[in-house]
Design an enzyme around this catalytic site. Structure first.
Site, PDB file in Angstrom:
ATOM      1  CE  LYS A  54       4.460   7.123  33.584  1.00 37.82           C
ATOM      2  NZ  LYS A  54       3.581   6.435  34.579  1.00 37.82           N
ATOM      3  CD  GLU A 101      -0.410  21.537  37.837  1.00 32.87           C
ATOM      4  OE1 GLU A 101      -0.006  21.890  38.983  1.00 32.87           O
ATOM      5  OE2 GLU A 101      -1.256  20.660  37.658  1.00 32.87           O
ATOM      6  CB  CYS A 155      -1.466  20.450  42.606  1.00 32.23           C
ATOM      7  SG  CYS A 155      -2.393  20.898  41.124  1.00 32.23           S
ATOM      8  CD  GLU A 204       1.590  19.296  46.769  1.00 30.16           C
ATOM      9  OE1 GLU A 204       0.651  19.809  46.144  1.00 30.16           O
ATOM     10  OE2 GLU A 204       2.571  18.759  46.223  1.00 30.16           O
TER      11      GLU A 204
END
Length: 491
Positions: free
Chosen positions: A179, A253, A287, A386
């Site tokens: 997806k 992850e 990331c 983040e």
């Protein structure tokens, strides 16, 4: 650009191009022009059901899991050749659909074929079966494919991160439903075409773009044996919770707040400037990006000046321009998120020493200037959360022990680096960091041979390397008569 690259009307399910079950369409908006540049069909639950059924049949009854690893490897090599030939197509689509700078996109896309080549070779050499003896007792430990994999990838590197999941899953003998994200769903279609042209058996790989709701349907689908996800920590927590209901295998992850530790014997100003430049790749939407730069307190003012000078000189502009280094953020909401963090300066007490605004020469597009934050304490939100944009924080430290303490004072643990005039000292400090990957003085581990992933809330499991293959295998112990054991095999 070719109309066929930017406008798709079908999914790839069961080895063919399949019409969607519903009428919905995902319009792809260029982050630089704010105009619609493409479209894909929007999946509904019925499309996920169709894709999972195809993958389930291909795994339970099809040839792929029963082919030899060498036969599977030949197909992966064929896909790699086709992906290499399509590199320019993937790059052009990525620049339009997510705004990555055209000069940087080939670096991102260039590893895709390499990952398929690596897992093809690993499939040929990996010991899928091993024999264990103890006296007259013999066990066969078979590494069986985990089954049907639901792979969900984010918008910042959709093809690259899809390859990290699809290649090892296929090498293991699994089948896959991928997806892609709604923001950048077009580039993964080139991956589907490459696998189709490589004669992957029907149903082994399926592509169904959709939003979060159909993603959740994929996660909870009883026909899926494992979920492989890359994305935010918040979404990862939700997925892990859903998988827990059925003890479904899961690898995650997730986010990062990675630190660079610049020690007092390093060339602080040069290293700091280089770190600022590196952190701006993909407009900071990475990331593993270094977003906390820890420098000796005695050199803090000089480091801050070097960081600010570097940030001010980074070219920001149209991602199609080969001179651009920082392009737009992927969406208006993402720019608003980044600007929200920068706007905390008055509340938290840090300073914006470079950037912080929207480039005056770019009236269209979701741009934010490369930004350096000074006077940052590690307890501040900008140091703990983040941001996912072109923003770095400089934090002073009082020696190696203090730098390690600050670096580890995070709920994340994905990446990091250590910089020292003494390689041995740098390595000793690196070993103390609670993070999945650390570079010492710019030393770069060979990818895709080494694993990638994080400690703590940066994830669960690893991608790449032999560890990445293990994520798609289940150990199956079979007690066998000694006569069946090949002579000379032992563990």
């Amino acid at each position: 650009m070719s109309e066929s690259l930017m406008h798709r009307d079908e999914f790839y399910i069961g080895g063919t191009w399949a019409k969607p079950a519903g009428p919905g369409v995902l319009e792809v908006v260029s982050p630089s022009s704010e105009e619609v540049v493409g479209r894909v069909p929007l999946a509904v639950d019925g499309d996920i059901d169709h894709a999972v059924a195809a993958a389930r049949t291909a795994f339970d009854d099809g040839p792929w899991p029963r082919m030899s690893p060498r036969e599977r490897a030949d197909v992966l090599d064929g896909a790699a050749r086709r992906l290499k030939a399509r590199t320019s197509d993937i790059v052009r689509v990525l620049v339009d659909e997510m705004g990555v700078a055209s000069g940087q996109a080939p670096l991102q896309v260039g590893t895709v074929a390499m990952v398929f080549e690596y897992y093809a070779e690993l499939a040929r050499t990996f010991a899928f079966d091993r024999v264990v003896r103890q006296g007259d007792r013999v066990g066969l430990v078979a590494s069986d494919p985990v089954g049907v994999v639901g792979a969900i990838v984010p918008w910042n590197a959709p093809v690259t991160l899809a390859a990290w999941k699809v290649a090892p899953a296929l090498a293991a003998g699994c089948t896959v439903v991928l997806k892609p994200p709604p923001e950048s769903p077009l580039s993964p279609y080139v991956l589907a075409e490459a696998l189709h042209e490589a004669r992957l058996p029907a149903g082994v790989f399926n592509l169904v773009p959709g939003d979060r709701e159909v993603g959740e349907h994929l996660v909870t689908h009883p026909g899926v044996d494992k979920i492989a996800f890359t994305g935010s920590t918040a979404a990862g927590k939700r997925i892990m919770s859903l998988c827990g209901d059925s003890i479904k295998r899961v690898s995650l992850e997730l986010g990062g707040k990675s630190a660079a530790l610049v020690l007092d014997d390093a060339d602080v100003e040069t290293v700091t400037a280089n770190l600022v430049g590196g952190s701006m790749h993909n407009s900071g939407q990475v990331c593993a990006a270094i977003t906390r730069i820890l420098v000796p307190r005695s050199a803090y003012a000089r480091a801050l000046e070097a960081a600010a000078d570097k940030a001010r000189g980074i070219p920001v502009g149209d991602p199609h321009d080969p001179g651009t280094v920082v392009g737009p953020l992927v969406a208006e909401r993402q720019r608003a998120r980044v600007e929200g963090y920068i706007g905390l300066a008055a509340e938290e007490g840090f300073r914006v020493v470079a950037g912080g605004g929207r480039p005056a020469h770019l009236p269209k597009g979701w741009y934010v200037e490369p930004t350096v934050l000074g006077d940052v304490d590690n307890s501040m939100r900008v140091a703990q959360e983040e941001i996912f944009g072109p923003v770095v924080s400089l934090i002073p430290h009082d020696g190696d022990d203090d730098a390690v303490r600050i670096a580890n004072d995070s709920r994340y643990g994905l990446s990091g680096s250590v910089w020292s005039g003494d390689d041995e000292r740098g390595l000793a400090v690196a070993r103390r960091l609670r993070t999945g990957g650390t570079m010492v003085n710019g030393g770069t581990p060979p990818m895709p041979l080494t694993p990638f992933g994080g400690f703590k809330e940066s994830g669960l499991g690893r991608e790449l390397g032999v560890e990445g293959l293990h994520q798609y295998l289940e150990p199956h112990t079979i007690g066998i008569p000694a006569a069946l054991a090949p002579q000379g095999d032992a563990s």
